[in-house]
Each structure stands twice: as structure tokens, then as C-alpha cells.
Enzyme design. Structure first.
Site, mmCIF file in Angstrom:
data_model
loop_
_atom_site.group_PDB
_atom_site.id
_atom_site.type_symbol
_atom_site.label_atom_id
_atom_site.label_comp_id
_atom_site.label_asym_id
_atom_site.label_seq_id
_atom_site.Cartn_x
_atom_site.Cartn_y
_atom_site.Cartn_z
ATOM 1 N N LYS A 54 50.232 85.917 30.511
ATOM 2 C CA LYS A 54 49.816 86.290 31.861
ATOM 3 C C LYS A 54 49.264 87.713 31.905
ATOM 4 O O LYS A 54 48.366 88.013 32.702
ATOM 5 C CB LYS A 54 50.990 86.145 32.831
ATOM 6 C CG LYS A 54 51.411 84.710 33.091
ATOM 7 C CD LYS A 54 50.337 83.907 33.796
ATOM 8 C CE LYS A 54 50.859 82.551 34.258
ATOM 9 N NZ LYS A 54 49.842 81.759 34.975
ATOM 10 N N ASP B 227 56.624 85.065 25.577
ATOM 11 C CA ASP B 227 55.386 84.319 25.409
ATOM 12 C C ASP B 227 54.642 84.152 26.731
ATOM 13 O O ASP B 227 53.437 84.418 26.823
ATOM 14 C CB ASP B 227 55.653 82.957 24.759
ATOM 15 C CG ASP B 227 56.854 82.226 25.362
ATOM 16 O OD1 ASP B 227 57.545 82.787 26.239
ATOM 17 O OD2 ASP B 227 57.115 81.075 24.936
ATOM 18 N N TYR B 228 55.367 83.773 27.765
ATOM 19 C CA TYR B 228 54.765 83.570 29.083
ATOM 20 C C TYR B 228 54.189 84.873 29.642
ATOM 21 O O TYR B 228 53.038 84.919 30.109
ATOM 22 C CB TYR B 228 55.818 83.003 30.023
ATOM 23 C CG TYR B 228 55.442 82.988 31.481
ATOM 24 C CD1 TYR B 228 54.607 82.004 31.992
ATOM 25 C CD2 TYR B 228 55.940 83.951 32.363
ATOM 26 C CE1 TYR B 228 54.267 81.986 33.338
ATOM 27 C CE2 TYR B 228 55.609 83.930 33.702
ATOM 28 C CZ TYR B 228 54.773 82.943 34.182
ATOM 29 O OH TYR B 228 54.437 82.937 35.513
ATOM 30 N N THR B 229 54.970 85.945 29.575
ATOM 31 C CA THR B 229 54.526 87.212 30.153
ATOM 32 C C THR B 229 53.343 87.795 29.393
ATOM 33 O O THR B 229 52.412 88.348 29.994
ATOM 34 C CB THR B 229 55.685 88.218 30.190
ATOM 35 O OG1 THR B 229 56.780 87.639 30.891
ATOM 36 C CG2 THR B 229 55.281 89.495 30.888
#
Length: 252
Positions: free
Chosen positions: A162, A157-159
Site C-alpha cells: 500500500k 507485506d500489506y503495508t
């Protein structure tokens, strides 16, 4: 424009990379807006530490009305338009053992990250760009990650959020460049230590340090130095770029 003449907004500016960036700009003489959502005590303490050249303002960057109010309050307080933005706001904890796996991660997990990281950056850029364009000067620095190139821990989710922010960085650079506004990204790896990385075991830090040419894990203060570069006169011809600052761990 020299850094000392800039009015800088740092989202998520009370902790970690945000706080390090706030201090770095303040040390160079800039006026700094410390945006916070939940870390009011830390934000107000940081503003008090810096003094009259800092103000702490609460706003959730995913909400456009809140961002507009933040920008209006900041510009009234300092008597001028925001010239520089660091899009750093994040709500995430880096713990590889507790992360959601691809087989069970939900769209809601991804949507939550996109809301803060991408929608938040979009809201802030749109709210500040008119003032930057009127002054024919603007600097936007988005905070990314080296997990694009080196997904040693697959924080899906984070990657993904970003990665979308990197694309927005490059397309925004094209749209805003004619108005004298540059848009760049600074991407780090695991930083030692922020609130987001506090759950990371020491063994992981040591492993990463051993893989870097500098044999160390980058600190928030070292990372903030690169943020300053993109706001400084020395980067005036640089836009749409992604600079990886991780002690040389990623080299492509």
C-alpha cells in the site's frame, strides 16, 4: 462530470469496501462495473440488486490481458469509456495473531501483495487512461491504509504494497493531470466489518474505537462516502492526495 454521468469500475467490487463503493455510486445514478475474481455469486447478486446500471465482470487485475478484456467488455456494454476507477482489489486477511513476523516473512508474501495491489492498479490505470484522456475527464481512486502513519499491527507485506501504491498515486497524478485525470488515495484503518477484517477479535475493534475521537470504528459505508468525494465535482482541483478516513485515529 456529475457522478450520475460516470461509468465507474470498482475492482474487487463484490465484497467489503468494494461493494459499499459500488452501492454508493449506484445510489448517485452512476453506471457501475463490478470486477470480481473469486466472488462470482456475490458480484452477480450485487449486479442484480442494482439492475441495468450494473454489470459484473470477472478478471484478475494482476493479469494485463484480463484487465484489457474487462475494460473492452465494460465499454461495449455501456457504450462509452470508463471514466472512474476505484482500485480496491485485495487478497488479505487481517489477523494480527496469525500474521507473518519480520523474522520469518518471505519475499513471496510481499510479492503476492505487490502483484495484486500495485501491478493490479497499474494495469487498470493503463487500460482505462486512454479513454479518460480522450474525454478529458478521469478519476482514479486508490484504496490505501492508515498503517503508514500508525502501524499498530505490523502487516509487513500489506503495508509495504500500500505504501508503494501511495507513491504510484502521486507520480501518476503528475503524469495524467494534463489529460484531465485526477489520481487520489483514500486510506482507512480497520473497518467494521469486511471479509478481510472478519478474523479480527472484537476486543481489537473495541480498543480502536476507544482511541478515536468519534469512539467508533469506521464502516465500509462511511469509507465509501470519501471515495465518492474524489469522484465528485467538488474534488476537481484535488489530485495526488491521500485522505485518511478512520474516525480521527490518525491525525498527522
Amino acid at each position: 462530470m456529475k457522478i450520475a454521468d460516470q461509468i465507474v469500475l470498482v475492482t474487487g467490487g463484490a465484497r467489503g469496501v468494494g461493494a459499499a463503493s459500488v452501492r454508493a455510486f449506484a445510489q448517485e445514478g452512476a453506471r457501475v462495473v463490478i470486477n470480481w475474481r473469486n466472488s462470482g455469486d456475490a458480484a452477480n447478486a450485487l449486479a442484480a440488486e442494482i439492475g441495468e446500471r450494473a454489470i459484473a465482470i470477472q478478471a484478475g487485475v494482476a493479469d494485463r490481458a484480463s484487465v484489457d478484456a474487462l475494460v473492452a467488455q465494460a465499454q461495449t456494454h455501456f457504450g462509452g469509456a470508463i471514466t472512474t476507477v476505484v482500485n480496491n482489489a485485495l487478497d488479505y486477511s487481517f489477523n494480527g495473531d496469525a500474521r507473518a513476523q519480520m523474522t520469518d516473512i518471505s519475499w513471496d508474501d510481499l510479492a503476492a501483495q505487490f502483484s495484486t495491489v500495485v501491478r493490479g492498479a497499474l494495469n487498470v490505470i493503463q487500460a482505462t487512461a486512454p479513454g479518460m484522456a480522450a474525454g478529458r475527464f478521469g478519476r482514479v481512486v486508490n484504496i490505501g491504509t492508515n498503517l503508514f502513519q500508525n502501524p499498530v499491527v505490523p502487516y509487513h507485506d500489506y503495508t509495504a504494497a500500500k505504501a508503494a501504491l501511495l507513491s504510484l498515486t502521486r507520480t501518476a497524478a503528475g503524469d495524467l493531470g494534463p489529460d484531465g485525470i485526477t489520481v487520489n488515495m483514500v486510506s482507512g484503518g480497520l473497518l467494521r466489518t469486511t471479509d478481510a477484517s472478519a478474523a479480527t477479535p472484537d476486543a481489537v475493534f473495541d480498543l480502536i474505537a476507544g482511541m478515536t475521537p468519534l469512539r467508533s470504528v469506521t464502516t465500509p459505508q462511511e469509507f465509501a462516502d470519501a471515495v465518492l468525494f474524489f469522484a465528485s465535482p467538488w474534488s476537481r482541483a484535488v489530485t495526488g492526495q491521500n485522505l485518511v478516513v478512520d474516525g480521527g485515529l490518525v491525525r498527522d
